[in-house]
Scaffold this motif. Structure first.
Motif, mmCIF file in Angstrom:
data_model
loop_
_atom_site.group_PDB
_atom_site.id
_atom_site.type_symbol
_atom_site.label_atom_id
_atom_site.label_comp_id
_atom_site.label_asym_id
_atom_site.label_seq_id
_atom_site.Cartn_x
_atom_site.Cartn_y
_atom_site.Cartn_z
ATOM 1 N N ARG A 14 0.832 -1.202 0.000
ATOM 2 C CA ARG A 14 0.000 0.000 0.000
ATOM 3 C C ARG A 14 0.863 1.247 0.000
ATOM 4 N NH1 ARG A 14 -0.026 4.411 2.423
ATOM 5 N NH2 ARG A 14 0.556 3.253 4.301
ATOM 6 N N ALA A 15 1.891 1.284 0.845
ATOM 7 C CA ALA A 15 2.770 2.452 0.913
ATOM 8 C C ALA A 15 3.560 2.614 -0.384
ATOM 9 C CB ALA A 15 3.717 2.324 2.100
ATOM 10 N N LEU A 16 4.037 1.514 -0.952
ATOM 11 C CA LEU A 16 4.760 1.604 -2.219
ATOM 12 C C LEU A 16 3.855 2.141 -3.308
ATOM 13 C CD1 LEU A 16 7.232 1.074 -3.997
ATOM 14 C CD2 LEU A 16 6.430 -1.277 -4.290
ATOM 15 N N ASP A 17 2.633 1.652 -3.390
ATOM 16 C CA ASP A 17 1.691 2.129 -4.395
ATOM 17 C C ASP A 17 1.406 3.616 -4.209
ATOM 18 O OD1 ASP A 17 0.013 1.699 -6.623
ATOM 19 O OD2 ASP A 17 -1.729 1.489 -5.329
ATOM 20 N N GLY A 262 7.828 -0.920 10.259
ATOM 21 C CA GLY A 262 6.384 -0.791 10.366
ATOM 22 C C GLY A 262 5.940 0.603 10.766
ATOM 23 N N HIS A 263 4.735 0.673 11.305
ATOM 24 C CA HIS A 263 4.139 1.954 11.679
ATOM 25 C C HIS A 263 4.965 2.654 12.752
ATOM 26 C CE1 HIS A 263 1.177 4.967 12.747
ATOM 27 N NE2 HIS A 263 1.164 4.528 14.003
ATOM 28 N N GLY A 264 5.043 3.965 12.642
ATOM 29 C CA GLY A 264 5.780 4.758 13.616
ATOM 30 C C GLY A 264 7.019 5.334 12.984
ATOM 31 N N MET A 265 7.989 4.487 12.701
ATOM 32 C CA MET A 265 9.249 4.936 12.114
ATOM 33 C C MET A 265 9.311 4.700 10.612
ATOM 34 S SD MET A 265 13.137 3.781 13.157
ATOM 35 C CE MET A 265 12.970 4.454 14.818
ATOM 36 N N GLY A 266 8.553 3.713 10.109
ATOM 37 C CA GLY A 266 8.761 3.253 8.755
ATOM 38 C C GLY A 266 8.095 4.066 7.661
ATOM 39 N N ASP A 282 4.121 6.927 4.411
ATOM 40 C CA ASP A 282 4.265 6.310 5.732
ATOM 41 C C ASP A 282 3.656 4.911 5.764
ATOM 42 O OD1 ASP A 282 5.398 8.675 6.540
ATOM 43 O OD2 ASP A 282 3.648 9.355 7.682
ATOM 44 N N ILE A 283 4.220 4.070 6.607
ATOM 45 C CA ILE A 283 3.595 2.789 6.923
ATOM 46 C C ILE A 283 2.490 3.061 7.943
ATOM 47 C CG2 ILE A 283 3.916 0.445 7.749
ATOM 48 C CD1 ILE A 283 5.459 1.181 5.154
ATOM 49 N N ARG A 284 1.273 2.670 7.643
ATOM 50 C CA ARG A 284 0.146 2.954 8.518
ATOM 51 C C ARG A 284 0.038 1.936 9.650
ATOM 52 N NH1 ARG A 284 -4.260 4.056 3.711
ATOM 53 N NH2 ARG A 284 -3.382 6.055 2.986
ATOM 54 N N GLU A 285 -0.656 2.305 10.687
ATOM 55 C CA GLU A 285 -0.868 1.413 11.817
ATOM 56 C C GLU A 285 -1.592 0.161 11.353
ATOM 57 O OE1 GLU A 285 -2.347 1.691 16.471
ATOM 58 O OE2 GLU A 285 -2.743 3.351 15.076
#
Length: 287
Positions: A14-17, A262-266, A282-285
């Motif tokens: 999802r983040a890459l897209d 993952g979520h937070g830093m990624g 961002d990587i979502r929760e």
């Protein structure tokens, strides 16, 4: 034509897209993907499918693709929805354990859901990925690898080829071909020191790599947290290495934006080599 680079999406499709939507690839653009499409995140095969759907994409192998190939070489294709580990001895089981210990379960689970022909096609594709490439953009030459290069092998190559110009793509490809595969896929030592590709006059190719999440550069390359993390304390693209030995010109770019965290830093990041513009998602929760 623009030249883009990304790396280490680690299953976060999802983040890459989303970040690819930001750059809106044109038909004559090029997108280099420097490995580690798989493992860690929720949809590693989704990342592979997305990248393979892009005619502009040129993909390199990462250490996680290597881990997968080593592990599955001993098991063969899954049967009845699972890999058969019963025939593994202590040595071959180590390869499987190494993959699982590095986040391979997400990928293995999805591979078990494929038909045998689909599985074989994914493994065949991953097996054929190159270890390095060269790009020219914005008047500069870039060495593209998953993890990095060993400066000692650069020095040896220069001594053996005193008339060669590593800014020339053919020469740089030859130089990269002298680097051991384990260096190109796993290297994290020596990130605080010059690559020896850029000379004292500031001329030479810049190494672009992923593999090392940018927050780790604070310890591995001696950078400050402000240099290797965003103001929101997330991973980011880091351009660094300028020193007296490089004519105060940068010689490295790290594009691993810590998606594996993952979520937070990624984030998943994309760098445009033409002007070093950066794009992030961002990587979502829950991802």
């Amino acid at each position: 034509m623009a030249v883009y680079v990304t790396s280490d999406a680690h299953g976060h499709v999802r983040a890459l897209d989303e970040v690819l939507d930001q750059i809106s690839l044109a038909s004559d653009d090029v997108l280099y993907v420097l490995g580690d499409l798989i493992d860690r995140g929720p949809d590693p095969l989704g990342v592979i499918l997305l990248v393979r759907s892009l005619p502009q994409a040129r993909v390199l192998m990462g250490n996680h693709e290597q881990l997968m190939l080593h592990a599955t070489a001993h098991t063969g294709a899954p049967r009845d929805g699972e890999f058969d580990l019963s025939g593994l001895d202590n040595i071959t089981f180590t390869d499987w354990f190494d993959w699982m210990n590095n986040g391979g379960n997400a990928t293995a689970t999805q591979l078990c859901q494929l038909r045998e022909d689909e599985y074989d096609e994914v493994i065949s594709w991953a097996s054929g990925l190159p270890l390095y490439d060269v790009a020219v953009a914005g008047g500069h030459t870039f060495a593209l690898v998953h993890a990095g290069i060993d400066a000692g092998f650069v020095s040896e190559w220069r001594e053996a080829h005193p008339e060669a110009d590593p800014c020339e793509p053919a020469a740089l490809l030859d130089l990269l071909g002298c680097q051991p595969a384990d260096v190109l896929l796993w290297m994290r030592d020596g990130l605080a020191f010059p690559t020896r590709l850029v000379d004292e006059g500031g001329r030479g190719p810049v190494v672009v790599a992923g593999h090392t999440p940018s927050p780790l550069l604070a310890g591995l390359a001696g950078l400050s947290e402000e240099q290797c993390m965003s103001s929101e304390r997330k991973g980011k693209v880091v351009v660094y290495g300028a020193c007296e030995a490089t004519g105060n010109r940068v010689d490295r770019i790290d594009i691993d934006c810590a998606a594996a965290s993952g979520h937070g830093m990624g984030c998943v990041g994309v760098l445009r080599l033409d002007d070093l513009a950066c794009f992030y998602a961002d990587i979502r929760e829950g991802e």
